[in-house]
Design a protein around this motif. Structure first.
Motif, mmCIF file in Angstrom:
data_model
loop_
_atom_site.group_PDB
_atom_site.id
_atom_site.type_symbol
_atom_site.label_atom_id
_atom_site.label_comp_id
_atom_site.label_asym_id
_atom_site.label_seq_id
_atom_site.Cartn_x
_atom_site.Cartn_y
_atom_site.Cartn_z
ATOM 1 N N PHE A 1 0.860 -1.104 0.125
ATOM 2 C CA PHE A 1 0.141 -0.118 -0.126
ATOM 3 C C PHE A 1 0.826 1.390 0.018
ATOM 4 O O PHE A 1 0.656 2.313 0.742
ATOM 5 C CB PHE A 1 -0.966 -0.082 1.228
ATOM 6 C CG PHE A 1 -1.812 -1.319 1.334
ATOM 7 C CD1 PHE A 1 -2.791 -1.315 0.357
ATOM 8 C CD2 PHE A 1 -1.652 -2.112 2.398
ATOM 9 C CE1 PHE A 1 -3.401 -2.776 0.348
ATOM 10 C CE2 PHE A 1 -2.333 -3.194 2.286
ATOM 11 C CZ PHE A 1 -3.426 -3.467 1.281
ATOM 12 N N ASN A 2 1.765 1.252 -0.875
ATOM 13 C CA ASN A 2 2.499 2.554 -1.098
ATOM 14 C C ASN A 2 2.108 3.274 -2.139
ATOM 15 O O ASN A 2 2.185 3.277 -3.206
ATOM 16 C CB ASN A 2 4.099 2.111 -1.591
ATOM 17 C CG ASN A 2 5.040 3.140 -1.770
ATOM 18 O OD1 ASN A 2 4.648 4.343 -1.700
ATOM 19 N ND2 ASN A 2 6.296 3.078 -1.468
ATOM 20 N N TRP A 3 0.900 4.145 -1.493
ATOM 21 C CA TRP A 3 0.176 4.834 -2.487
ATOM 22 C C TRP A 3 0.955 5.868 -3.180
ATOM 23 O O TRP A 3 0.570 6.189 -4.574
ATOM 24 C CB TRP A 3 -0.899 5.602 -1.552
ATOM 25 C CG TRP A 3 -1.626 4.857 -0.837
ATOM 26 C CD1 TRP A 3 -1.802 4.799 0.664
ATOM 27 C CD2 TRP A 3 -2.611 3.549 -1.208
ATOM 28 N NE1 TRP A 3 -2.409 3.668 1.030
ATOM 29 C CE2 TRP A 3 -3.128 2.891 -0.064
ATOM 30 C CE3 TRP A 3 -2.791 3.188 -2.531
ATOM 31 C CZ2 TRP A 3 -3.909 1.900 -0.303
ATOM 32 C CZ3 TRP A 3 -3.753 1.935 -2.958
ATOM 33 C CH2 TRP A 3 -4.281 1.314 -1.708
ATOM 34 N N ALA B 1 4.179 5.618 -4.453
ATOM 35 C CA ALA B 1 4.436 4.763 -5.703
ATOM 36 C C ALA B 1 3.334 4.312 -6.734
ATOM 37 O O ALA B 1 3.716 4.485 -7.944
ATOM 38 C CB ALA B 1 5.190 3.734 -5.270
ATOM 39 N N LYS B 2 2.339 3.827 -5.964
ATOM 40 C CA LYS B 2 1.295 3.415 -7.108
ATOM 41 C C LYS B 2 0.769 4.680 -7.949
ATOM 42 O O LYS B 2 0.429 4.523 -9.258
ATOM 43 C CB LYS B 2 0.087 3.019 -6.208
ATOM 44 C CG LYS B 2 0.469 1.623 -5.632
ATOM 45 C CD LYS B 2 -0.659 0.974 -4.975
ATOM 46 C CE LYS B 2 -0.533 -0.284 -4.350
ATOM 47 N NZ LYS B 2 0.075 -1.307 -4.956
ATOM 48 N N PHE B 3 0.454 5.926 -7.334
ATOM 49 C CA PHE B 3 0.348 7.105 -8.232
ATOM 50 C C PHE B 3 1.282 7.264 -9.314
ATOM 51 O O PHE B 3 0.948 7.489 -10.440
ATOM 52 C CB PHE B 3 0.174 8.421 -7.309
ATOM 53 C CG PHE B 3 -0.157 9.378 -8.215
ATOM 54 C CD1 PHE B 3 -1.538 9.940 -8.568
ATOM 55 C CD2 PHE B 3 0.746 10.552 -8.189
ATOM 56 C CE1 PHE B 3 -1.693 10.953 -9.416
ATOM 57 C CE2 PHE B 3 0.417 11.692 -9.210
ATOM 58 C CZ PHE B 3 -0.862 11.848 -9.474
ATOM 59 N N SER B 4 2.480 7.016 -8.829
ATOM 60 C CA SER B 4 3.520 7.371 -9.734
ATOM 61 C C SER B 4 3.623 6.344 -10.819
ATOM 62 O O SER B 4 3.995 6.801 -12.166
ATOM 63 C CB SER B 4 5.006 7.204 -9.139
ATOM 64 O OG SER B 4 5.289 8.251 -8.257
ATOM 65 N N LEU C 1 -1.925 -5.395 -4.559
ATOM 66 C CA LEU C 1 -0.222 -5.794 -4.847
ATOM 67 C C LEU C 1 0.546 -4.862 -4.203
ATOM 68 O O LEU C 1 0.671 -3.762 -4.213
ATOM 69 C CB LEU C 1 -0.064 -6.041 -6.305
ATOM 70 C CG LEU C 1 -0.244 -7.219 -6.953
ATOM 71 C CD1 LEU C 1 0.066 -7.001 -8.315
ATOM 72 C CD2 LEU C 1 0.369 -8.492 -6.359
ATOM 73 N N PRO C 2 1.656 -5.551 -3.323
ATOM 74 C CA PRO C 2 2.752 -4.841 -2.898
ATOM 75 C C PRO C 2 3.959 -4.570 -3.918
ATOM 76 O O PRO C 2 3.858 -4.845 -5.193
ATOM 77 C CB PRO C 2 3.376 -5.856 -1.919
ATOM 78 C CG PRO C 2 3.063 -7.320 -2.524
ATOM 79 C CD PRO C 2 1.949 -7.118 -2.778
ATOM 80 N N ALA D 1 10.867 -6.848 -7.710
ATOM 81 C CA ALA D 1 10.358 -5.465 -7.450
ATOM 82 C C ALA D 1 9.440 -4.793 -8.629
ATOM 83 O O ALA D 1 9.331 -5.691 -9.587
ATOM 84 C CB ALA D 1 11.558 -4.476 -7.358
ATOM 85 N N TYR D 2 8.646 -4.044 -8.129
ATOM 86 C CA TYR D 2 7.721 -3.211 -9.421
ATOM 87 C C TYR D 2 6.610 -4.347 -9.676
ATOM 88 O O TYR D 2 6.208 -4.205 -10.766
ATOM 89 C CB TYR D 2 8.511 -2.804 -10.446
ATOM 90 C CG TYR D 2 9.924 -1.943 -10.031
ATOM 91 C CD1 TYR D 2 9.491 -0.786 -9.672
ATOM 92 C CD2 TYR D 2 11.110 -2.581 -10.594
ATOM 93 C CE1 TYR D 2 10.614 0.106 -9.544
ATOM 94 C CE2 TYR D 2 12.158 -1.854 -10.187
ATOM 95 C CZ TYR D 2 11.940 -0.390 -9.721
ATOM 96 O OH TYR D 2 13.229 0.476 -9.274
ATOM 97 N N ALA D 3 6.177 -5.146 -8.805
ATOM 98 C CA ALA D 3 5.057 -5.932 -9.011
ATOM 99 C C ALA D 3 3.860 -5.421 -9.398
ATOM 100 O O ALA D 3 2.980 -5.611 -10.346
ATOM 101 C CB ALA D 3 4.915 -7.056 -7.971
ATOM 102 N N ASP D 4 3.520 -4.354 -8.560
ATOM 103 C CA ASP D 4 2.327 -3.704 -8.824
ATOM 104 C C ASP D 4 2.322 -2.595 -9.999
ATOM 105 O O ASP D 4 1.343 -2.568 -10.995
ATOM 106 C CB ASP D 4 1.874 -2.554 -7.528
ATOM 107 C CG ASP D 4 2.844 -1.868 -7.141
ATOM 108 O OD1 ASP D 4 3.986 -1.974 -7.441
ATOM 109 O OD2 ASP D 4 2.597 -0.839 -6.264
ATOM 110 N N MET D 5 3.551 -2.063 -10.205
ATOM 111 C CA MET D 5 3.673 -1.372 -11.413
ATOM 112 C C MET D 5 3.508 -2.055 -12.635
ATOM 113 O O MET D 5 2.913 -1.384 -13.761
ATOM 114 C CB MET D 5 5.184 -0.768 -11.651
ATOM 115 C CG MET D 5 5.828 -0.246 -12.626
ATOM 116 S SD MET D 5 6.354 -0.925 -14.098
ATOM 117 C CE MET D 5 7.889 -1.192 -13.310
#
Length: 537
Positions: A247-249, A251-254, A308-309, A316-320
């Motif tokens: 839930f790194n919001w 990063a998710k917005f980025s 997703l984390p 790394a960057y699974a959600d991206m």
């Protein structure tokens, strides 16, 4: 269905788009994707370690059944015929082509015909995960889109038993290519089946969602066998890698703004904004409507993206990776309502084609520039003998610059072309077949030891270049290769003889194995300013 197809709905148009999307990759000898040279080095070890036993001193390569073997398996029959580099290039070229055919095929199956708005989604074939070089992932996602289209087609034709028989092995093959593609196929198939089952049994009150939910789950059982493979893979003692950064919001917005990230931030963000404006227009314009099927699929993918984390099993960057595909499904879910004239639809299609073409021109130019930087850097290879031991240091800044140099894994081409040892290979047991075993290299044996900065970066493992030059074990290496390095004290390269230079890039031969602090300053050799070969011994 009997009406004449418009130009953007024909098979020749789909074929033309699949060919056109590969244009940026025609010129570069090595597709300039950040991680790809490192993967190519692993492929070389995979193919050659049996006949080159000295590689066993540096690397351990063991086959195992993991969900990350797409290109690793494809090169086995193709590389002996075409050569490794051409094989990899052709497979990488196929990824955006398959992504385009998958998106357009899904549009055709869901809407009956390809809607004009679908053309706006095509630039996402060069999404940020692809640019990063997640090639097994990207291949699996391209295959998943086409498999989902086939899933829809078989349902439309009423061939449900045939679908179950076919997708039992296909789902396993997709999982072997990359786990992510299999997971996304499952999400897409379940959401589509949920809508289909609901529409088959709806009544005047809107249908029985609970019954549809159960039937959709049963209908997707042919896709479930890889769950057993997943449990087998991740339960072994050899598996490493953490799952973290939930839930790194920020990063998710980025990631959402970076779906088309390549080289020029203003251009890439503006292009992504166009896609979001298309979605907004689709929600507000009465001339456009959403497919319930793909709208639900996009919502499901969005939920997965939010849950997703950032790091899954050490990757790394699974959600991206999911962001551009959720956006693509949402965009191709739009369609003109029946009242939209041909002229209006043709205008949408023309604008979409112009947008796609503009992105292709930009990507082609960007890749040509990256290819030039690759060519300049790789001229150093002619001064490095086969089987050399090379420690490479590639400079970058702590700040995440929009345009990467894409040199981070170029040292891997030393291993791919010269069978030389390089310190840029990933070494995570259970995530891939190769791990490093060159213990003499100590903390400079594998990725990210090749990445250096001008200072210590918060939250990163990267070393400052000054620390790397002062502490790497000189007796474990023969050469030092600096690519785009930050400034450093010349005293740190005492005992190193420069033999090649191109701008800031420089190749040293290690002539004195002692640490730089133990070498008298009088022995420091001046560094010539000439480009190209400085000396060759």
């Amino acid at each position: 269905m009997g009406e004449k197809l418009h130009w953007w709905q024909t098979r020749w148009f789909v074929a033309a788009m699949a060919i056109a999307v590969t244009i940026p990759l025609w010129w570069p000898e090595i597709p300039p994707l950040v991680d790809l040279p490192g993967h190519m080095a692993r492929y070389r070890v995979q193919l050659a370690i049996g006949g080159n036993p000295w590689l066993n001193q540096w690397y351990d390569f063991r086959w195992s059944l993991i969900g990350n073997l797409g290109i690793d398996l494809l090169i086995i029959p193709l590389a002996p015929i075409l050569g490794l580099e051409l094989t990899v290039k052709l497979i990488v070229m196929a990824i955006p082509a398959l992504t385009v055919t998958g998106l357009l095929w899904i549009s055709r199956e869901v809407h009956g015909r390809i809607p004009a708005t679908a053309l706006f989604a095509l630039p996402l074939a060069y999404s940020y995960p692809f640019q990063f070089g997640f090639v097994n992932f990207a291949l699996s996602m391209a295959l998943a889109l086409n498999m989902f289209a086939w899933w829809l087609r078989l349902a439309r034709l009423g061939r449900l038993q045939l679908r179950a028989v076919l997708f039992l092995p296909l789902s396993c093959a997709l999982w072997v290519c990359h786990t992510f593609g299999w997971g996304v196929l499952g999400v897409l198939a379940f959401s589509a089946e949920l809508i289909r089952q609901h529409d088959l049994r709806k009544d005047g009150r809107g249908g029985h969602w609970l019954e549809a939910l159960v039937r959709a789950g049963l209908g997707c059982l042919p896709l479930a066998l890889p769950m057993a493979l997943m449990i087998f893979w991740r339960s072994g003692d050899h598996v490493t890698g953490q799952t973290a950064d939930w839930f790194n919001w920020q990063a998710k917005f980025s990631w959402v703004t970076m779906v088309l990230r390549d080289r020029w931030q203003v251009w890439d963000v503006a292009s992504a904004t166009v896609l979001f404006l298309i979605l907004v227009k689709g929600m507000r314009d009465r001339r456009i409507e959403h497919s319930r099927n793909l709208a639900l699929s996009a919502i499901f993918l969005l939920v997965v993206f939010l849950i997703l984390p950032r790091i899954v099993f050490g990757s790394a960057y699974a959600d991206m990776r999911l962001a551009p595909f959720a956006l693509a499904i949402a965009v191709i879910g739009l369609r003109p309502r029946g009242g939209l004239s041909f002229r209006g639809a043709a205008t949408f299609a023309t604008l979409g084609l112009i947008f796609f073409g503009a992105r292709l021109v930009g990507t082609t130019w960007s890749y040509w520039l990256y290819d030039r930087s690759y060519d300049r850097a790789l001229t150093a290879l002619q001064y490095i003998p086969d089987r050399a031991r090379v420690v490479s240091f590639v400079g970058r800044r702590c700040r995440d610059d929009w345009a990467y140099s894409r040199l981070e894994h170029v040292p891997g081409l030393l291993l791919e072309r010269k069978f030389a040892y390089t310190n840029d290979q990933w070494s995570m047991a259970g995530a891939q077949q190769l791990t490093t075993r060159y213990y003499a290299a100590k903390g400079f044996a594998h990725d990210p030891s090749q990445v250096v900065t001008d200072r210590r970066c918060r939250g990163e493992w990267w070393r400052p270049l000054s620390m790397a030059l002062a502490t790497f074990p000189r007796d474990a290496f023969d050469y030092v290769w600096l690519l785009n390095p930050p400034r450093y004290d010349p005293a740190l390269v005492r005992g190193l003889t420069p033999i090649w230079r191109d701008g800031r890039n420089i190749l040293f031969r290690i002539d004195d194995r002692r640490p730089p602090a133990d070498i008298p300053p009088a022995l420091v050799q001046p560094q010539p300013r000439l480009n190209g070969a400085i000396s060759a011994r």
